[in-house]
Enzyme design. Structure first.
Site, mmCIF file in Angstrom:
data_model
loop_
_atom_site.group_PDB
_atom_site.id
_atom_site.type_symbol
_atom_site.label_atom_id
_atom_site.label_comp_id
_atom_site.label_asym_id
_atom_site.label_seq_id
_atom_site.Cartn_x
_atom_site.Cartn_y
_atom_site.Cartn_z
ATOM 1 N N GLU A 80 33.315 68.802 46.167
ATOM 2 C CA GLU A 80 32.397 67.673 46.129
ATOM 3 C C GLU A 80 33.104 66.395 46.558
ATOM 4 O O GLU A 80 32.614 65.616 47.349
ATOM 5 C CB GLU A 80 31.830 67.537 44.712
ATOM 6 C CG GLU A 80 30.797 66.444 44.572
ATOM 7 C CD GLU A 80 30.372 66.242 43.118
ATOM 8 O OE1 GLU A 80 29.501 65.409 42.899
ATOM 9 O OE2 GLU A 80 30.923 66.916 42.222
ATOM 10 N N ASN A 129 35.208 56.455 39.234
ATOM 11 C CA ASN A 129 36.518 56.099 39.786
ATOM 12 C C ASN A 129 37.575 55.950 38.703
ATOM 13 O O ASN A 129 38.759 56.172 38.964
ATOM 14 C CB ASN A 129 36.389 54.813 40.619
ATOM 15 C CG ASN A 129 35.815 55.106 41.993
ATOM 16 O OD1 ASN A 129 35.235 56.178 42.205
ATOM 17 N ND2 ASN A 129 35.996 54.190 42.924
ATOM 18 N N GLU A 130 37.148 55.595 37.504
ATOM 19 C CA GLU A 130 38.106 55.536 36.396
ATOM 20 C C GLU A 130 38.665 56.937 36.123
ATOM 21 O O GLU A 130 39.867 57.114 35.922
ATOM 22 C CB GLU A 130 37.434 54.978 35.131
ATOM 23 C CG GLU A 130 37.051 53.502 35.211
ATOM 24 C CD GLU A 130 35.847 53.229 36.095
ATOM 25 O OE1 GLU A 130 34.975 54.104 36.227
ATOM 26 O OE2 GLU A 130 35.790 52.124 36.684
ATOM 27 N N GLY A 186 23.001 70.466 37.689
ATOM 28 C CA GLY A 186 22.795 70.157 36.271
ATOM 29 C C GLY A 186 24.103 70.046 35.513
ATOM 30 O O GLY A 186 24.520 70.967 34.813
ATOM 31 N N TYR A 187 24.752 68.915 35.663
ATOM 32 C CA TYR A 187 26.042 68.710 35.002
ATOM 33 C C TYR A 187 25.927 67.656 33.897
ATOM 34 O O TYR A 187 26.072 67.949 32.718
ATOM 35 C CB TYR A 187 27.089 68.251 36.025
ATOM 36 C CG TYR A 187 27.754 69.363 36.794
ATOM 37 C CD1 TYR A 187 27.134 70.579 36.987
ATOM 38 C CD2 TYR A 187 29.019 69.181 37.357
ATOM 39 C CE1 TYR A 187 27.742 71.590 37.711
ATOM 40 C CE2 TYR A 187 29.645 70.181 38.072
ATOM 41 C CZ TYR A 187 28.997 71.383 38.253
ATOM 42 O OH TYR A 187 29.614 72.369 38.959
ATOM 43 N N SER A 188 25.686 66.397 34.314
ATOM 44 C CA SER A 188 25.731 65.278 33.367
ATOM 45 C C SER A 188 24.658 65.410 32.295
ATOM 46 O O SER A 188 23.571 65.948 32.527
ATOM 47 C CB SER A 188 25.508 63.961 34.101
ATOM 48 O OG SER A 188 26.614 63.660 34.900
#
Lengths: 392, 370, 392, 370
Positions: free
Chosen positions: A243, A378-379, A126-128
């Site tokens: 990760e 990736n940014e 539960g991050y984003s």
């Protein structure tokens, strides 16, 4: 400098290969592919790995890890990929596991580590949040202290396999003052708690992997907090490093390239075989070289870790290059399938398209679009490398 | 040299854009995906009433004598809205083979209902072993009793609603073209659902009997190639419309989506990538103009110009769509947001009538052969 | 929509072709190639063009321009490029000319326009400074008013052909307050004025094109200022637009591709011809398609100008894509020359290398590195397009 | 599997880096460019004294028995400083052909002075028509009077200081290898100046007479390919050293160069491009490690691994150097700044022993051939 295996490593390779052949049966593979049986079959597979002692191979030996050298880890994942067998679902063993044994208290370790290793707990992350994607520290889900509990309100998004999960490891805001990174705490949340709603998000591959998870006055015991209040960012950052190392996907790339070579040898184009077409060869070679370079980049990192170096910025490099390679392989697979890749599965799909792999090629291409977005886009990885790697 | 549109062409463009704006919101489109054959029969009737189905036919054949430019105007507008109706299959492929074949009886029989919106068409050319080669045809046509007998299998035939199939079939050393009604008892159809929402079909021909007049051309490869080439240009116009939508939608999204305390459109690295999306779109549009002129002028380099366009659209179309997905982040990979649907359509356009590599090689063969 | 020529345009094409064949002789070409005779030969060539009425073809008709349509301009530059003839040196006719007729006063127009058109003045451009490259507005060269003169102190850098120049058009700072763009004035400076020092800069192609120009108490009459004091930035911006349109280089690209095809048909590789090698063909085709798309992008812009549209952001697009294409063509040329491209010219160069074009391939590749840097680097062009084109 | 250096290898690396740091500043290097044969005879003597010239030779032949890893250590350090001395030509090409040919008399005669720094060598293989193909050899060797007679022309032979040439020449169906002293009356040399500052030569052989023992191998193609392959790996190590220098120098420059009121290294678009330069360098280094292991382990995939390395180094080496030039702006295109010299060297490495496309095709042939 050499890449040869010792006799002992060769024995190990043989052992892994035999295990995969015997235990990863076609029947099990078929059940894993089907959404209805996916959860149950994955748990069955992970329990087989655990029974062999390999499920949590990267953990410290005292918690049930294997203490393998870089070479052995590479042999293991290579053999697994070549057998087409999936690795464990990462959220438990690869993501929350290291946080638990690094920062959890004794009670938490005892309660969660063995169950995680044995796949008795299915974890989700539960991050984003809708307003906090790559800018993770902007998260708004609130946890307010009430006696021995926190009361949680807010929404998490892009939560992979939340529909299957028993527990969520979760970042919540316990303090709204100061820098956004301060005031974040790391909680373990029982997904059966009242007030949790899981809503599916259908992806562009038309599958249900992702979810929105909303919290309405959900009570979580303070005892389920990892480490100190407001220090969750520190633990999460450590986890992100793990990760990313887990995300290079070189085994997946190699297996898929093997498939592509095999299929291209049988695909007819006008009169000849596609594998003999110089344009196709050139495109295949470009991707194969990139993947070999990724493989050795990963081996170099693992080798350095063996010698005592910690994975730092290199893990961002592996995530960045790994996701690029996965997408390059998927694009090549799609090119191979060509128009047959566009056919959605019917009742009799293989007969219809004449190309069993068209459906797989499309799904993997579509699913793979997320590879450069999740786990820190990736940014963001480039920002991290610029700052910490190049000192910019 | 003049790249501007005539007054009539501009009016056509305006009316198409108006139609797409009012009838093709993502919600409206989503509904059509579940209609029979995955498009709107009502829309098709509207097209007929507005005269759009008659565009590329000569006045003698009941059309308005439009050319490749008019077809491109239609398809670019359709590309912006991901329009599902099978204009290319019925009008530009089936219709144009009929119109140009020199077989007056077939043209007379089928063109009027086609232009009236009462007949759907398809071009059945692809076979399991052919990949993108039009000439590598194993379906066979044999003369029998003054007529023809067709046997073979065609795959991935676009437009499952087709009443009339144009079928390519080997007869002797040549590739003939045949008009095959879909209800001919020798025809078996199997519908396929495609990722871009459309319905295609596999077609099996088993002792399919046709009268002599159903043979449109006994040596039809050149006509087939020409019609496919022009339809390819129209498909590329569709792709340019879709690319145009994608870069603009991405720019707009980047102005509203905030991360790290500011709209993501303020980040220089993302700005430069959106500039590249814009530039790639303009490059494809430039080769579209080149190919349109080349077809209109009947230029010597028409094969090279069409293949250059298709190669660039195939490559950059997918690239622009992939960038749009990436810059939309998580939203870009959901079924709910239409960005992914544009990606799927651009991927399908790339693999229709030969992908970027196929057309680059065709360009090389046309240009560098000794 | 069509790209055909009218009968009148065909006659014009024939006229240009004949002029190029007759007037651009091998002898003249050879003198232009040699640094010692370059200046004199270029002036001779430009005077031939002027005698024909074509030197300043893009100027308004009242100042000696041709009033050509987009088609004619395209025919002209195509024929010129195919003949291998150089266009006029841009600083005079293409850069300062438009500023003169747009913003100069009557006296300035009378004094400078005819002489510029006739190539009696060789101009150089005084914009960049050691501390002000892409960030042009940061320029520091000071002009202090002293009666009817300005007194100039400072340094300009990367000044192309300053060693040949009679006059420089120059941006100087007349006010140090406010935004950097304010306080800049546009001066015309006689290069024979006391206090000017021109120092050569050798480029990586080992040639002397560039210079540093320093000013030590150089007196410039106020009468040589274009327009208002402190308003020079406005005039310079207008000029930059013209400059970028002049920089797409599509004619150069087409001519060089023609050479590459010809040479590749004669180059042997193992047994066969290089032009038949599928890998080389694929690489060549990729570049040719890019150049054709550039050509039609330019034609679309010219067409729009004919219909009354002004070149705005499209000129940045042409500069950006044009410089990319030029470098892609040069890289291909270098690939073709391969190791022969590395041989520096000796007394008997052609015999030595056996490849007359190797030397040219290397020089053009090296010289071309600057294409994406000068005239506003490609990074700055992207910024401009993002801001003015996409509204970001 | 172990990618770490042994203690001896680490010591070698340290001493090489110390040499480059103290002797190869841009100013010091610029002076050497004007020395005879464009390198320093003194440096060469130092190499001999430090034992570097003996590295890849067996102890029986007077060497220290180093392998491909030691050669790569030398060349990577040399790449960082753009070292001019012809280590590859003399030690890795000429020296290794001599050492491995099995011709004891020639090895005895030439290896001792070579290791002592008294003899310079070169490999003369390329011909006008061969481009990058080792086997496409038209120089002819004929038996005569118990010895050999050589006729033909070799071009772009690296190391104009060579006293001894290893010449490939067709004899019958085979490619033989011959040791040809540069002062043989049948040899004519013409010196060429190369863009990377080095001196090469064209070699004309006109009835060049050799004794029988000067034939190193009558069927020498396999040996030639093997020696060239290993030298190619060493050249790639040199390229990796140069790329490493370039990305670091660019990062440092971007921290000091100001535009628009801040160091250009603060602009996100430039940051991301420097990250890519770093990443490309690390990718090339990874394939270098792969090829080093492959040669050391005598792996079955050695041809593929070497060609993959050379292809990637050829492409990305130039790309990193071009980006370095671009990000240095005007300074990047001046002769004065050393960035351009690194670009030139990386371009020359790309075209030595076959460019990126050549090696990609060789990789395909080795890997996908039916």
């Amino acid at each position: 400098m050499h890449a040869k295996f010792t006799p002992e490593e060769r024995v190990f390779q043989q052992e892994v290969r035999e295990f995969m052949t015997n235990e990863f049966t076609d029947e099990l593979a078929a059940r894993i592919r089907h959404p209805d049986s996916f959860r149950e079959a994955m748990i069955e597979w992970q329990k087989k790995l655990d029974a062999k002692g390999w499920a949590a191979n990267g953990w410290p030996v005292e918690h049930g890890g294997c203490g393998w050298s870089a070479t052995k880890r590479s042999i293991y994942s290579n053999e697994m990929a070549l057998a087409g067998a999936p690795d464990v679902v990462p959220m438990g063993i690869k993501m929350v596991g290291p946080v638990l044994y690094s920062f959890g208290n004794e009670e938490q370790k005892a309660r969660f580590l063995p169950a995680t290793k044995a796949s008795d707990i299915w974890w989700c992350q539960g991050y984003s949040e809708p307003g906090a994607g790559s800018d993770l520290a902007a998260l708004q889900t609130r946890a307010v202290r009430d006696g021995d509990d926190y009361i949680i309100n807010g929404t998490k998004i892009w939560t992979t396999y939340a529909q299957y999960a028993d527990w969520m490891f979760c970042l919540v805001r316990t303090n709204t003052e100061g820098k956004p990174q301060a005031g974040i705490s790391f909680l373990l949340i029982d997904m059966t708690s009242p007030g949790i709603t899981v809503s599916p998000i259908i992806s562009i591959d038309d599958e249900h992997h992702l979810n929105e998870v909303s919290f309405s006055d959900v009570r979580v015991p303070v005892a389920n907090r990892i480490g100190e209040e407001n220090e969750g960012w520190t633990y999460a950052k450590a986890l992100l490093t793990y990760e990313r190392t887990a995300l290079s996907g070189v085994g997946y790339c190699k297996r898929t390239l093997q498939r592509i070579r095999d299929y291209a040898a049988n695909e007819r184009q006008g009169g000849g075989r596609l594998i003999d077409d110089p344009d196709f060869q050139a495109r295949l070679a470009d991707v194969e070289m990139e993947v070999t370079s990724l493989e050795y980049l990963e081996l170099r990192v693992l080798n350095a870790v063996d010698k005592g170096g910690a994975p730092g910025m290199e893990s961002s490099l592996l995530k960045l290059k790994g996701s690029d390679c996965q997408q390059a392989v998927q694009t090549l697979y799609w090119n191979l399938a060509a128009a047959y890749g566009g056919v959605l599965p019917g009742d009799d799909h293989q007969n219809v398209s004449g190309h069993a792999y068209g459906d797989q090629a499309r799904r993997e291409y579509m699913f793979g679009r997320a590879t450069t977005i999740y786990g820190g886009s990736n940014e963001v990885q480039r920002n991290i490398i610029a700052k910490f790697g190049l000192g910019l | 040299m003049d790249f501007s549109l005539s007054e009539e062409q501009q009016l056509l463009k305006d009316s198409l854009e108006k139609f797409v704006a009012s009838e093709y919101s993502p919600t409206q489109r989503e509904k059509l995906l579940h209609a029979p054959a995955a498009f709107s029969a009502d829309h098709w009737q509207t097209f007929a009433e507005l005269g759009w189905l008659s565009i590329p036919f000569s006045e003698e054949q009941g059309g308005i004598g439009g050319g490749i430019v008019e077809s491109a105007i239609v398809m670019e507008a359709f590309g912006r809205g991901l329009v599902l109706e099978p204009f290319v299959d019925t009008v530009l492929l089936c219709g144009q083979v009929l119109a140009r074949s020199g077989n007056a009886s077939m043209a007379e029989q089928y063109l009027e209902p086609l232009i009236a919106g009462e007949l759907q068409g398809a071009l059945a050319w692809q076979e399991r072993q052919s990949r993108s080669s039009l000439e590598h045809c194993e379906t066979e046509a044999k003369r029998q009793d003054g007529g023809w007998l067709l046997n073979g299998e065609k795959v991935l035939v676009s437009n499952a609603a087709a009443n009339l199939l144009i079928v390519s079939a080997k007869q002797g050393d040549q590739v003939g073209l045949f008009a095959v009604p879909a209800d001919n008892p020798g025809v078996t159809l199997q519908t396929l659902k495609l990722m871009d929402g459309r319905d295609a079909m596999n077609v099996t021909l088993t002792d399919c009997q046709l009268t002599a007049e159903h043979c449109l051309q006994e040596a039809g490869l050149q006509l087939l190639q020409q019609v496919v080439d022009e339809a390819t240009v129209a498909l590329c116009a569709e792709a340019v419309g879709a690319m145009d939508y994608l870069y603009q939608a991405t720019v707009e999204y980047s102005k509203t989506r905030k991360q790290f305390g500011q709209p993501i459109g303020k980040f220089q690295a993302l700005q430069h990538r959106m500039v590249d999306m814009f530039m790639l779109t303009e490059q494809c549009r430039s080769l579209l103009v080149c190919a349109l002129c080349s077809v209109s002028d009947n230029s010597e380099t028409v094969t090279e110009d069409i293949s250059a366009l298709k190669a660039m659209v195939g490559r950059y179309g997918r690239q622009v769509a992939e960038e749009a997905v990436q810059l939309h982040g998580g939203m870009g990979v959901t079924h709910e947001m239409n960005i992914g649907h544009y990606l799927k359509r651009l991927m399908m356009i790339d693999v229709t009538f030969g992908d970027a590599d196929f057309h680059r090689r065709r360009y090389c063969n046309a240009r560098y052969a000794a």
